[in-house]
Design a protein around this motif. Structure first.
Motif: not given
Length: 239
Positions: A84-88, A126-127, A146-147
């Motif tokens: 949900c934070l990644y989509l925008p 990071a992954a 996201m990063l």
């Protein structure tokens, strides 16, 4: 669609420069560039509003949705919240990269691609760290992405600012992307109500009563948030 708009702007600017016209004297080119700036600002604000709604309702309701689907699988809830934070961020990066690819010269595109390869390398590192060192699972991979998106957005925003600055035209401002203060307060208030209700009903957490009650509350608060956007973001609604 946005790339078509930006490509038209790039073509107008290139035509003006090739014919040695001054931007200030070419009303058509000036209008195209201003319109591109308006499109960037509008898309940016839409993504910020979308992100705020997802940050409040998506992240806080992910455990409830995961509970309905997988009997309370916490890993699924964490992955849903991260997504949900990644989509925008993905949305912001999408139209910014569309602008860069539409107006950049060949040398600028080459430099951009080099940076993107570097950002992808950061994402992979990071992954791997999220999976093997922190055991974060799917949520860790999403956070790493996201990063990656944040780095891409920063690069594209820097390019956008410099592109408009070279034309001596005011480009989209970050401050203009922020929602009206009333909308922000409404979103924060909704988040506080959801957290408080979840705490009060915590003894019913594993029951269908808890899930239905929280979903009904979310529906009411969602209507309130959308109403505040309708009332206080009229310029955006009309555009």
């Amino acid at each position: 669609a946005s790339r078509a708009v930006f490509s038209k702007t790039a073509a107008a600017v290139a035509s003006s420069q090739d014919s040695d016209k001054r931007m200030s004297a070419d009303g058509g080119v000036w209008a195209e560039v201003r319109y591109a700036s308006h499109v960037l600002s509008t898309l940016g604000k839409l993504q910020v509003l979308f992100g705020m709604i997802l940050a409040v309702f998506g992240t806080l309701y992910s455990p409830v949705l995961a509970s309905l689907a997988r009997q309370g699988d916490t890993a699924v809830g964490q992955a849903l919240a991260a997504y949900c934070l990644y989509l925008p961020l993905m949305g912001l990066n999408g139209f910014l990269e569309a602008f860069v690819h539409s107006v950049a010269s060949k040398s600028q595109l080459l430099r951009s691609n080099v940076w993107m390869v570097g950002f992808t390398a950061v994402y992979m590192l990071a992954a791997v760290q999220a999976l093997w060192r922190f055991g974060a699972g799917s949520a860790g991979i999403i956070v790493a992405n996201m990063l990656n998106m944040a780095l891409r957005i920063f690069y594209c925003k820097t390019f956008v600012s410099s592109w408009f600055a070279r034309l001596d035209i005011a480009g989209p401002r970050v401050a203009a992307l922020l929602p009206h203060s009333a909308v922000i307060v409404t979103c924060l208030g909704s988040a506080a109500v959801i957290v408080a209700a979840s705490a009060v009903l915590d003894h019913l957490r594993d029951s269908i009563t808890f899930q239905l009650s929280m979903l009904m509350l979310g529906g009411v608060l969602g209507v309130v948030v959308l109403g505040s956007i309708w009332l206080y973001e009229q310029p955006l609604v009309r555009s």
